[in-house]
Design a protein around this motif. Structure first.
Motif, short mmCIF file in Angstrom:
data_model
loop_
_atom_site.label_atom_id
_atom_site.label_comp_id
_atom_site.label_asym_id
_atom_site.label_seq_id
_atom_site.Cartn_x
_atom_site.Cartn_y
_atom_site.Cartn_z
N GLN A 39 11.30 -7.65 7.53
CA GLN A 39 10.69 -8.84 7.52
C GLN A 39 11.47 -10.03 8.14
N ALA A 40 10.88 -10.39 9.35
CA ALA A 40 11.60 -11.72 9.75
C ALA A 40 11.12 -12.96 9.28
N GLY A 42 8.78 -15.89 8.88
CA GLY A 42 7.46 -16.14 9.32
C GLY A 42 6.57 -14.98 9.77
N LYS A 43 7.15 -13.74 9.82
CA LYS A 43 6.52 -12.84 10.27
C LYS A 43 5.95 -11.83 9.27
N GLN A 44 5.02 -10.92 9.56
CA GLN A 44 4.65 -9.71 8.81
C GLN A 44 5.83 -8.56 8.64
N ARG A 45 5.77 -8.02 7.44
CA ARG A 45 6.92 -6.83 7.20
C ARG A 45 6.43 -5.82 8.32
N GLU A 46 7.31 -5.08 8.72
CA GLU A 46 7.06 -4.12 9.75
C GLU A 46 7.94 -2.95 9.49
N ASP A 88 16.44 -10.88 17.73
CA ASP A 88 15.09 -10.39 17.33
C ASP A 88 15.30 -9.57 16.20
N ALA A 91 16.49 -10.18 10.30
CA ALA A 91 15.35 -9.93 9.11
C ALA A 91 15.88 -9.49 7.87
#
Length: 123
Positions: A39-40, A42-46, A88, A91
């Motif tokens: 999870q980065a 401000g982003k959703q967990r991927e 990128d 995370a």
């Protein structure tokens, strides 16, 4: 009590490598599918990668060819080797354990998560 403890996160320069570890306890490790998510900010967990109890592996397209997931059932540990790191990839990385069990009446899902380890890749 089930515990998944990640380690190995660090600050690394772009192009560098890291190896994450996840030590499991409280489960029959060899019977669980193990995975990594991230999870980065401000982003959703991927989802990142998965290794089944039989040793089959799958990867997200974003990490394919750069990351390698492996497991050592004797040490109850799953690893994530990360090469050619990019900014990128920054995370918090989480380890997961998953299994489905038949309890005599129905199938039950068992899913466990670690607390995460921070990976920061500088440009």
């Amino acid at each position: 009590q089930v515990q998944l403890v990640e380690s190995g996160g660090n600050l690394v320069q772009a192009g560098g490598s890291l190896r994450l570890s996840c030590a499991a306890s409280g489960i029959i490790f060899s019977t669980y599918n193990m995975g990594w998510y991230r999870q980065a900010p401000g982003k959703q967990r991927e989802w990142v990668a998965k290794i089944t109890s039989a040793g089959a592996t799958n990867y997200a397209d974003s990490v394919k060819g750069r990351y390698t997931i492996s497991r050592d059932n004797a040490k109850n540990t799953v690893y994530l080797q990360m090469n050619s790191l990019k900014p990128d990839d920054t995370a918090v990385y989480y380890c997961t354990a998953a299994a489905v069990r038949w309890d005599g009446k129905t199938f039950r899902d068992y899913n466990y998560w670690g607390q995460g380890t921070q990976v920061t890749v500088s440009s």
